[in-house]
Motif scaffolding. Structure first.
Motif, PDB file in Angstrom:
ATOM      1  N   ASN A   1      -3.597   5.015   6.990  1.00 24.90           N
ATOM      2  CA  ASN A   1      -4.752   5.593   6.303  1.00 24.90           C
ATOM      3  C   ASN A   1      -4.875   7.086   6.581  1.00 24.90           C
ATOM      4  O   ASN A   1      -5.179   7.875   5.671  1.00 24.90           O
ATOM      5  CB  ASN A   1      -6.032   4.871   6.723  1.00 24.90           C
TER       6      ASN A   1
ATOM      7  N   SER B   1      -5.242   7.314  -3.779  1.00 20.63           N
ATOM      8  CA  SER B   1      -6.414   6.705  -3.135  1.00 20.63           C
ATOM      9  C   SER B   1      -6.064   5.417  -2.393  1.00 20.63           C
ATOM     10  O   SER B   1      -6.954   4.743  -1.874  1.00 20.63           O
ATOM     11  CB  SER B   1      -7.492   6.418  -4.177  1.00 20.63           C
TER      12      SER B   1
ATOM     13  N   ASP C   1      -0.711   6.531  -6.663  1.00 20.96           N
ATOM     14  CA  ASP C   1      -2.092   6.158  -6.367  1.00 20.96           C
ATOM     15  C   ASP C   1      -2.480   6.769  -5.022  1.00 20.96           C
ATOM     16  O   ASP C   1      -2.355   6.148  -3.966  1.00 20.96           O
ATOM     17  CB  ASP C   1      -2.227   4.631  -6.334  1.00 20.96           C
TER      18      ASP C   1
ATOM     19  N   ARG D   1      -5.440   2.854   0.258  1.00 25.42           N
ATOM     20  CA  ARG D   1      -5.769   2.707   1.671  1.00 25.42           C
ATOM     21  C   ARG D   1      -5.686   1.222   2.026  1.00 25.42           C
ATOM     22  O   ARG D   1      -5.880   0.357   1.168  1.00 25.42           O
ATOM     23  CB  ARG D   1      -7.189   3.218   1.987  1.00 25.42           C
TER      24      ARG D   1
ATOM     25  N   TYR E   1       0.836  -1.209   0.000  1.00 29.18           N
ATOM     26  CA  TYR E   1       0.000   0.000   0.000  1.00 29.18           C
ATOM     27  C   TYR E   1       0.869   1.257   0.000  1.00 29.18           C
ATOM     28  O   TYR E   1       0.549   2.243  -0.668  1.00 29.18           O
ATOM     29  CB  TYR E   1      -0.917   0.000   1.226  1.00 29.18           C
TER      30      TYR E   1
ATOM     31  N   GLU F   1      -4.556  10.004   3.719  1.00 29.01           N
ATOM     32  CA  GLU F   1      -5.567  11.048   3.508  1.00 29.01           C
ATOM     33  C   GLU F   1      -4.939  12.441   3.567  1.00 29.01           C
ATOM     34  O   GLU F   1      -5.273  13.321   2.761  1.00 29.01           O
ATOM     35  CB  GLU F   1      -6.660  10.910   4.568  1.00 29.01           C
TER      36      GLU F   1
ATOM     37  N   GLU G   1      -2.868  12.909   0.348  1.00 25.85           N
ATOM     38  CA  GLU G   1      -3.743  13.139  -0.800  1.00 25.85           C
ATOM     39  C   GLU G   1      -4.324  14.557  -0.766  1.00 25.85           C
ATOM     40  O   GLU G   1      -4.319  15.265  -1.786  1.00 25.85           O
ATOM     41  CB  GLU G   1      -4.865  12.109  -0.812  1.00 25.85           C
ATOM     42  N   HIS G   2      -4.797  14.969   0.398  1.00 27.94           N
ATOM     43  CA  HIS G   2      -5.383  16.309   0.518  1.00 27.94           C
ATOM     44  C   HIS G   2      -4.330  17.387   0.244  1.00 27.94           C
ATOM     45  O   HIS G   2      -4.604  18.368  -0.466  1.00 27.94           O
ATOM     46  CB  HIS G   2      -5.979  16.479   1.912  1.00 27.94           C
TER      47      HIS G   2
ATOM     48  N   GLN H   1      -3.253  17.375  -3.570  1.00 24.76           N
ATOM     49  CA  GLN H   1      -4.323  17.913  -4.404  1.00 24.76           C
ATOM     50  C   GLN H   1      -4.470  19.422  -4.200  1.00 24.76           C
ATOM     51  O   GLN H   1      -4.696  20.159  -5.176  1.00 24.76           O
ATOM     52  CB  GLN H   1      -5.639  17.200  -4.085  1.00 24.76           C
TER      53      GLN H   1
END
Length: 438
Positions: free
Chosen positions: A216, A194, A192, A196, A184, A220, A223-224, A227
């Motif tokens: 996880n 996303s 990737d 998790r 992961y 998150e 990713e936040h 982005q």
């Protein structure tokens, strides 16, 4: 970096648990077996000694005399015990029989202080007389001999097998979820966002479950953050284009009004506007790269490289470009490889003198596909090699570009699941190596 087999966590846990459990079980079984064997040997020796003493007492009471005890010449001999089928060194024990009422020793040596581990027994004859029987109970074989024999027995093989199964189960319980977490993490690293952990891992109530939940939360956050940064870059870049276009338009109108001696400044404004425009394009290109789809389709390396070689032979004929076409295949998005190679070749063309040869080679071995781009230009020193993939890094004398080309190339290769490294010596050219797992 690939982990060597003898450094793997699975092997370390397996060997530690296997050796520990095997030694603990084996030594426990040996000690208990040795103690029970000693007890059994004493019981057997007592029974044999009493049986022999009864015969001797009976003969003594009938005849009034007994022969003097003598050990046979081969008293050090191997003796086969029919009860446990273990071969051991056996010493015929010393035996002393003493009449209790008179204290007379009717059989054996006069002094029993030389007996090893003496075992004292009581005997009552058929005539009602009581006798004291002393027998030497020196347990044989020695502890070292029994230990050696024990480790060569079938029991040890069974213990090794049971300990191995136990160690395997414990190792798998620890290493398998760690390997899944590693996968992961690799998915997250290769783009990737996303990625998790699955519910089976995150619902665990132990430390691995806690680590999964922390992963996880970290994913998150990453990713936040990424982005948000991408959106910021896109928004800022788009917002800069409007005032830049107005500035270029104003410069053009001013150029029509300014006398000829002021045209130099107008041209300078237009030049800087063009540079800002190209920089915005590079930033948007880097932002769009992160949004490209990371697919697992199979594509031909030859198709991508042939197209780029043809383009550069047309646009940069002053740089001889040599490529031996090979029929290798890769998995992933071919647009990512095209972007990486385009930036690498463009960097080589911009930063090497005319006539510099650029050679592209590919080879496949050990489950790896290696693609190298080599030029015979001036090369780089170690300090420059350490910084060359960092964004917005330009070296002295390099005025073309903005230091984003190789950063974009490296990120594109990483999204394909590969690595991009550089090797060089000043004056010996530059080697860029792309390596992919098949």
């Amino acid at each position: 970096m690939k982990i060597r087999w003898y450094k793997r966590l699975f092997l370390k846990i397996f060997m530690t648990v296997w050796l520990t459990s095997f030694l603990v079980i084996a030594l426990t079984a040996f000690v208990i077996g040795h103690l029970s064997e000693q007890e059994r040997y004493r019981d057997v020796l007592s029974a044999k000694a009493l049986g022999q003493a009864e015969l001797l007492v009976d003969r003594y009471e009938r005849t009034g005399r007994l022969p003097s005890p003598k050990r046979p010449k081969d008293w050090r001999r191997f003796y086969k015990d029919r009860d446990d089928h273990h071969e051991r060194r056996f010493y015929p024990p010393k035996l002393q029989i003493q009449e209790k009422s008179s204290g007379q020793i009717i059989y054996g040596v006069k002094d029993d202080r030389g007996f090893l581990n003496p075992l004292i027994l009581g005997l009552v004859s058929d005539n009602g007389k009581e006798y004291r029987v002393v027998v030497e109970a020196d347990i044989r074989p020695t502890l070292a001999a029994r230990l050696f024999g024990f480790f060569l027995s079938v029991q040890v093989i069974l213990l090794m097998f049971v300990a191995g199964i136990t160690a395997l189960l414990i190792s798998l319980m620890v290493v398998r979820p760690v390997n899944r977490l590693r996968q992961y993490t690799r998915d997250l690293y290769t783009g990737d966002l996303s990625a998790r952990t699955d519910d089976c891992l995150s619902r665990r109530g132990d430390e691995i479950g806690e680590l999964s939940r922390e992963f996880n939360r970290m994913a998150e956050y990453v990713e936040h953050t990424l982005q948000s940064n991408q959106h910021l870059l896109q928004d800022v870049s788009h917002e800069l284009r409007a005032p830049l276009a107005r500035l270029q338009m104003a410069a053009g109108l001013a150029g029509q009004q300014v006398p000829e001696e002021g045209q130099e400044f107008i041209e300078r404004i237009n030049l800087e506007c063009d540079r800002i425009n190209r920089l915005i394009d590079e930033i948007l290109s880097l932002s769009r790269l992160e949004q490209m789809e990371v697919s697992d389709q199979d594509f031909a390396l030859k198709t991508v490289v042939d197209t780029l070689v043809h383009d550069y032979q047309f646009s940069a004929p002053q740089h001889p470009l040599i490529w031996t076409s090979v029929d290798y295949r890769l998995k992933g998005n071919p647009a990512l490889l095209e972007r990486a190679l385009n930036n690498i070749l463009g960097n080589a063309v911009k930063h090497t003198p005319d006539g510099t040869e650029i050679r592209i080679t590919a080879e496949q071995s050990d489950g790896k596909l290696r693609l190298s781009i080599v030029d015979n230009g001036p090369g780089l020193n170690q300090e420059q090699l350490d910084k060359m993939f960092k964004p917005f890094v330009r070296f002295t004398g390099q005025q073309n570009g903005y230091g984003l080309g190789l950063s974009i190339a490296q990120r594109a290769v990483q999204l394909l699941g590969g690595t991009l490294t550089a090797q060089s010596k000043p004056g010996a050219g530059l080697v860029l190596l792309l390596e992919f797992s098949l």
